[in-house]
Design a protein around this motif. Structure first.
Motif, short mmCIF file in Angstrom:
data_model
loop_
_atom_site.label_atom_id
_atom_site.label_comp_id
_atom_site.label_asym_id
_atom_site.label_seq_id
_atom_site.Cartn_x
_atom_site.Cartn_y
_atom_site.Cartn_z
N UNK A 6 0.32 -5.78 4.76
CA UNK A 6 -0.69 -6.55 4.02
C UNK A 6 -0.72 -6.10 2.56
N UNK B 250 -2.45 -8.66 -0.26
CA UNK B 250 -3.61 -9.38 0.28
C UNK B 250 -4.88 -8.76 -0.28
N UNK B 251 -5.88 -9.60 -0.59
CA UNK B 251 -7.11 -9.07 -1.18
C UNK B 251 -7.76 -8.04 -0.26
N UNK B 252 -8.27 -6.98 -0.86
CA UNK B 252 -8.99 -5.96 -0.09
C UNK B 252 -8.12 -4.81 0.41
N UNK B 253 -6.81 -4.95 0.29
CA UNK B 253 -5.94 -3.86 0.75
C UNK B 253 -5.94 -2.74 -0.29
N UNK B 254 -5.67 -1.52 0.19
CA UNK B 254 -5.67 -0.36 -0.70
C UNK B 254 -4.41 0.46 -0.47
N UNK B 255 -3.90 1.08 -1.52
CA UNK B 255 -2.70 1.91 -1.36
C UNK B 255 -3.05 3.27 -0.75
N UNK B 256 -2.18 3.74 0.14
CA UNK B 256 -2.33 5.09 0.70
C UNK B 256 -1.00 5.81 0.48
N UNK C 203 -7.74 3.22 -7.16
CA UNK C 203 -7.84 3.41 -5.71
C UNK C 203 -7.12 4.65 -5.20
N UNK D 216 -13.31 -8.77 4.30
CA UNK D 216 -12.34 -9.51 5.10
C UNK D 216 -12.73 -9.48 6.57
N UNK E 223 -8.93 -19.26 2.54
CA UNK E 223 -8.23 -18.02 2.88
C UNK E 223 -8.76 -17.42 4.18
N UNK F 99 -5.92 -11.75 7.74
CA UNK F 99 -5.34 -11.33 9.02
C UNK F 99 -5.87 -9.98 9.50
N UNK F 100 -6.88 -9.47 8.84
CA UNK F 100 -7.40 -8.15 9.26
C UNK F 100 -8.89 -8.04 8.95
N UNK G 138 -13.90 1.17 1.41
CA UNK G 138 -13.78 -0.11 0.73
C UNK G 138 -12.61 -0.94 1.25
N UNK G 139 -11.89 -0.41 2.23
CA UNK G 139 -10.73 -1.14 2.73
C UNK G 139 -11.18 -2.49 3.30
N UNK G 140 -10.64 -3.55 2.76
CA UNK G 140 -11.01 -4.88 3.23
C UNK G 140 -12.15 -5.51 2.44
N UNK G 141 -12.72 -4.75 1.51
CA UNK G 141 -13.70 -5.33 0.59
C UNK G 141 -12.90 -5.88 -0.58
N UNK G 142 -13.01 -7.17 -0.81
CA UNK G 142 -12.27 -7.76 -1.93
C UNK G 142 -12.93 -7.26 -3.21
N UNK H 71 -8.66 6.45 6.74
CA UNK H 71 -7.29 6.73 6.26
C UNK H 71 -6.79 5.63 5.33
N UNK H 72 -7.39 4.45 5.47
CA UNK H 72 -6.93 3.34 4.63
C UNK H 72 -7.54 3.33 3.24
N UNK H 73 -8.52 4.18 3.01
CA UNK H 73 -9.15 4.25 1.68
C UNK H 73 -9.11 5.69 1.19
N UNK I 105 -0.91 -16.28 -1.20
CA UNK I 105 -2.13 -16.73 -0.53
C UNK I 105 -3.00 -17.38 -1.59
#
Lengths: 538, 532
Positions: free
Chosen positions: A82, A87-93, A324, B73, B89, B92-93, B238-242, B273-275, B367
């Motif tokens: 993603x 895709x909006x809202x994704x963050x780098x790790x 981020x 999201x 839009x 997918x998550x 904040x993962x998934x917060x636009x 882990x995603x943020x 998208x």
């Protein structure tokens, strides 16, 4: 006989050059060499200055900031997370493995490792850059101020010289995706498999003055990365791409305006593009023009550099810190800070894990076997140190290294392969050397067999020799008859030889080689011909 | 039934007095009844009905319905940011906070309305139209005569135009005169998370998620009379917060009580882990005290928040609560946050820069809205972006790109970062000097009317509306707004409690103490009974 053999080799001590088959005409070459020298003298008033940016893809299972696979060659758009498609809202790790690879490389390049580095966003619109920015390290890179020593080969082995270039910076950054342009349908297609893969960008000081310097640097640094396991070095797959900043100026004057040639993806292109660009700039300046600060691409087919389209001209990338990602901190095991050790990267641990580097291997070969630095470097770059160590036992070092260099390593390096990638078994090399020693195969035909081993995988050396009917003919009677025939058919050359033009002999030997399909034992032919022409037995 | 707090509802479900299914159906009914308030962009009653079938008895939220701002999201449920760009839009998550609410037994009743890409403070800049405040909707229940608003009206004459600068000539206190007794007007919900505030205030759900970048939770919570919590930056993923401004955005909570906010905070907080900007320390959920106390605490009253534009009523509430705290054993002292005045301008620059960057991905390729334009890639980008974004978003993109240009970077962006550091240090210094929490108003006044509010542009309104909330985001500290009492006009007045970094629980305990003292009377649901 031994003297003869070494004479043959003297005439081909010219490595690092394109394929050279058969007998090399030394005098012709030296003439060409003189011509180049002369041309250089003409343009000597201009001094080219070159700096490189090497983008090396980090050998890692996943991308720099996402878990998607970074394997080469996957089906289009199947390795895209993603984040990679922005895709909006994704963050780098941040991928720890990529940091480790960067640190390891920086240590090997003698860089100062920055305990705190930062990531920045570099903005530009391009369809294969889904986020509209690349995450890179601009002002606070992973490492700075290193140095790398490399070898520049010359016309002769003894011309090989060691040079040094300063490394300004090593930074981590994301790769972009790939655009495929469908000109017929007038559309662009995007493959994001590569988008977000980890790159190490190695930026050098403007320490190069010729295409050949730059090429040699890239060749040796590639071997360093491969040895470290931080990059697979496969330039043809885009694992290493080089941007060259080139300018020319007159010594004593300020540096000239530079152009940047982007995306050079082979050693040959590095050299050719730079040499072309130097000549182009000199010619522009000599004709009263001005060099423009611009981005150029290299056309492999024509060997020319061309300005890139307008939108790829120098632009303002509007750098901004990546909000981020917290600053990247590196640690030493001696650091006092006990908590949360799991994700940490320890510089001193990585330093201890660094394997034997190419320069160490080179020194080993030089010290143990007395090889010259050219050969030592060549063997190291072909990843052939182990092979050499194994096979040279009980053999004449000089004779075997001659053989290995010219009958095998040259052939694989022309194909950009290492020993392991060539699929040639060391036992085959050993056998070929033995047959050569026993005069069962000519050098010419040994090369044919090695070519066969590389190209037709699975066949043994013996099978290829049998199939192609390559065994050397040492039969005295056959060779005498052959020589007789040649002397009869080439009265002109015989006469020349008799007048003292020794070079005429080479022509006659060449005939013998041709007529026997490369199978005639040329050293015997050489002796017979001399004897025949001396005695006048026609 | 819908007037229960989340905590009370959970208790009654545990005791078998209530069924979660029944509650859900009530909420769905309520949701459809308040359609006119425009709180929801996408209603998802069927999603909630499916989800509630899977809820285990041991789950924390037991199938109670929650609403989520439409910039988080939600997998397979469209997420629009109230923008044409993302109108179709479907992510997918799930955002981490959404995923965690689901896991704890929350069910999704709908995605709430907001300002486009959370840029605004009124929830009026949405492609789906403005959100309306349920309090005194259409003034049907209006009790107060015009003469009684004389106080704030005269105060507006005190306005010093120089001081106001670009904030425009409309004072927040002048509103009531212009719209008085006009049934076609209504009060704004505040924003940008106005839909979530209205959803909670009207009993359509038992809690809602919002995002707070400069006050986007606290402002509408204050205007709608609910609790609005902006946790410490880094406490919630904040993962998934636009994103609006990555370095300031904090997902937060709307609830009907401080305890409810705490229950929901426990559901969503902690490392992700995603943020990479969430703290990695282990998160231990805590309960608030049954009877918290403020004895021995030191409460700071920042003098910079005592501004001329502050309405008398809000000022009075602020003073009363400070006195009340003092009477209950707290030490109340005046403190100074000297760089507060620079916060709004600093925010404008940092926000514009991050917006310019974050919005670069909306090119219509992977998208989002793609214009019908095949001329060239560039013209496709340009037209898609022009059609997709409103003028507020486009304006910030332009400004941000200007600030980030090489020749402007030092002068604007770098300087803004330095001032931001000073603002941050203001708070650090105050807390280091022994202050436990700060008490301030949340907004200058009660909710303004739509007619008045829409007379000035988004930028002007943001500058005046976020004045008390925005510096908190700069500092990254937690803050919570709680309703205290109704104005003479019968609109909620709230105060803000600002805590210390990662001491969200300490802050909430104090908020709970105040809540228990003031016994705010929530919106009476029969007040909105006239809605279809």
């Amino acid at each position: 006989m031994a003297t003869f053999m070494s004479m043959r080799f003297t005439s081909c001590k010219l490595c690092g050059h394109p394929v050279r088959r058969g007998i090399v005409n030394v005098s012709k070459l030296s003439k060409r060499y003189k011509a180049t020298k002369l041309k250089q003298a003409d343009t000597l008033v201009w001094e080219p200055v070159i700096g490189l940016e090497i983008h090396a893809q980090i050998a890692a299972n996943a991308k720099l900031f996402s878990g998607a696979s970074s394997q080469y060659g996957g089906a289009v758009n199947t390795q895209v997370s993603f984040l990679d498609s922005a895709l909006p809202g994704t963050l780098p790790v941040l991928n720890k493995r990529c940091v480790e690879a960067g640190v390891t490389t920086a240590i090997a390049l003698g860089c100062t490792i920055n305990k705190v580095s930062r990531f920045d966003r570099k903005h530009y619109f391009y369809a294969d850059l889904p986020a509209g920015y690349q995450i890179t390290q601009q002002n606070h890179a992973l490492a700075n101020n290193g140095e790398f020593k490399y070898f520049v080969y010359g016309k002769y082995e003894t011309d090989c010289v060691e040079k040094s270039a300063r490394i300004l910076q090593l930074q981590l950054e994301q790769d972009s995706g790939k655009s495929l342009h469908d000109d017929i349908a007038g559309r662009s297609l995007i493959d994001l498999n590569r988008a977000g893969c980890a790159l190490m960008e190695i930026v050098t000081a403007p320490d190069f003055h010729t295409g050949s310097d730059a090429k040699s640097f890239v060749r040796d640094i590639k071997m360093l990365l491969v040895t470290l396991g931080t990059c697979d070095g496969k330039m043809s797959e885009g694992s290493m791409r080089v941007d060259a900043n080139i300018s020319v100026h007159k010594p004593g004057q300020p540096l000239g305006v530079r152009s940047e040639v982007k995306n050079l993806n082979s050693l040959t292109s590095v050299k050719k593009a730079i040499d072309y660009e130097i000549e182009r700039q000199i010619s522009v300046l000599e004709n009263g023009g001005e060099v423009i600060n611009e981005t150029r691409s290299f056309d492999v087919d024509t060997g020319e550099t061309l300005p890139m389209r307008d939108k790829e001209l120098k632009q303002d990338y509007r750098f901004m810190p990546e909000p981020n990602l917290p600053p990247l901190r590196l640690y030493y095991t001696t650091d006092k800070s006990p908590s949360g050790t799991q994700q940490r990267v320890y510089v001193d641990i990585l330093e201890k894990e660094i394997p034997m580097l190419p320069r160490d291997k080179r020194n080993y070969l030089i010290e143990k076997y007395g090889l010259n630095s050219y050969r030592a470097n060549f063997i190291v770059n072909a990843l052939a140190v182990e092979l050499f160590d194994d096979l040279v036992k009980g053999k004449n070092i000089k004779s075997f290294s001659d053989f290995l260099m010219h009958q095998f390593l040259n052939l694989i390096s022309q194909r950009d392969l290492t020993v392991a990638e060539s699929n040639v078994m060391s036992s085959d090399i050993d056998k070929l050397y033995e047959w050569y020693q026993h005069r069962e195969l000519s050098l010419e035909n040994i090369q044919k067999i090695v070519t066969g081993l590389i190209e037709k995988q699975g066949a043994s050396a013996r099978e290829i020799a049998e199939t192609l009917d390559l065994w050397q003919i040492n039969d005295e009677k056959y060779l005498t008859d052959l020589c007789k025939q040649i002397i009869e058919e080439n009265p002109k050359h015989v006469a020349k030889y008799k007048r003292g033009k020794k070079r005429a002999l080479d022509r006659l030997i060449g005939q013998a080689k041709q007529k026997s399909n490369g199978k005639a034992d040329l050293s015997t032919v050489n002796d017979i011909l001399i004897k025949m022409m001396k005695t006048g037995a026609e | 039934m819908l007037t229960l707090t989340l905590k009370e509802a959970l208790q009654q479900i545990r005791q078998g007095k209530l069924s979660a299914n029944e509650l859900l159906e009530k909420c769905i009914q309520r949701q459809s009844k308040i359609k006119e308030l425009n709180a929801f962009i996408t209603e998802t009653p069927d999603v909630a009905r499916e989800q509630i079938k899977q809820i285990s008895d041991s789950s924390t939220l037991k199938g109670l319905p929650v609403a989520v701002k439409d910039n988080f999201c939600t997998k397979n449920i469209r997420t629009t940011c109230a923008s044409r760009m993302l109108e179709k839009y479907i992510p997918p998550y799930n955002a981490t906070v959404v995923q965690r609410l689901y896991k704890q037994g929350g069910v999704l009743i709908g995605k709430t309305n907001m300002d486009e890409y959370a840029m605004g403070c009124g929830s009026i800049d949405s492609i789906y139209g403005p959100v309306r405040n349920p309090w005194k909707y259409k003034y049907k229940m209006r009790k107060v005569e015009k003469s009684k608003t004389a106080g704030p009206a005269t105060q507006s004459t005190l306005h010093d135009k120089q001081r106001l600068g670009t904030r425009g000539t409309h004072s927040s206190a002048a509103q009531h005169d212009e719209v008085y007794n006009d049934d076609s007007d209504w009060f704004i919900s505040g924003g940008s998370s106005g839909g979530s505030a209205v959803a909670v205030a009207t009993g359509s759900c038992f809690g809602a998620l919002g995002s707070d970048t400069g006050g986007s939770i606290r402002n509408p919570a204050s205007y709608c009379g609910v609790v609005g919590l902006k946790p410490t930056y880094g406490h919630v993923s904040r993962y998934g917060l636009i994103p609006l401004v990555n370095s300031l955005d904090v997902p937060g909570i709307f609830a009907r009580s401080v305890d409810d906010a705490n229950i929901l905070l426990n559901c969503i907080a902690g490392h992700d882990v995603n943020d990479s900007t969430t703290i990695s320390d282990d998160f231990i959920p805590q309960q608030l005290y049954d009877e918290p106390s403020v004895k021995g605490l030191t409460i700071g009253i920042p003098k910079e928040y005592y501004v001329k534009e502050l309405s008398d009523e809000v000022k009075q509430v602020w003073c009363d609560i400070a006195d009340m705290l003092e009477n209950n054993g707290a030490k109340v002292i005046q403190v100074s946050l000297p760089h507060t005045q620079y916060s709004i301008n600093t925010y404008s620059i940092i926000c514009a820069c991050e917006v310019a960057s974050n919005m670069a991905r909306y090119d219509g390729i992977e998208f989002g809205h793609r214009a019908d334009n095949n001329e060239s890639t560039e013209s496709l980008y340009a037209q898609s972006r022009h059609e997709g974004f409103n003028d507020v978003v486009r304006g910030r993109i332009f400004a941000g790109n200007y600030f980030l240009l090489r020749q402007n970077y030092e002068q604007y962006f770098k300087k803004a970062l330095r001032v931001r550091r000073l603002i941050h240090d203001d708070f650090t210094r105050v807390y280091e000097n022994g202050i436990d929490i700060l008490l301030t108003p949340t907004t200058l006044s009660t909710a303004p009317s739509y007619r008045w509010f829409s007379q000035a542009d988004n930028r002007t309104r943001t500058a005046e509306q976020d004045v008390f909330t925005q510096p908190i985001n700069m500092a990254g500290v937690p803050a919570v707004t709680i309703p205290i009492r109704l104005s003479e006009d019968s609109l909620p007045i709230s105060l803000q409690i600002i805590g210390q970094k990662f001491k969200d629980y300490e802050m909430l305990n104090i908020a709970k103490f105040i809540e228990q003292e003031v016994k705010f009377e929530h919106l009476k649901l029969n007040d909105i009974a006239h809605l279809s």
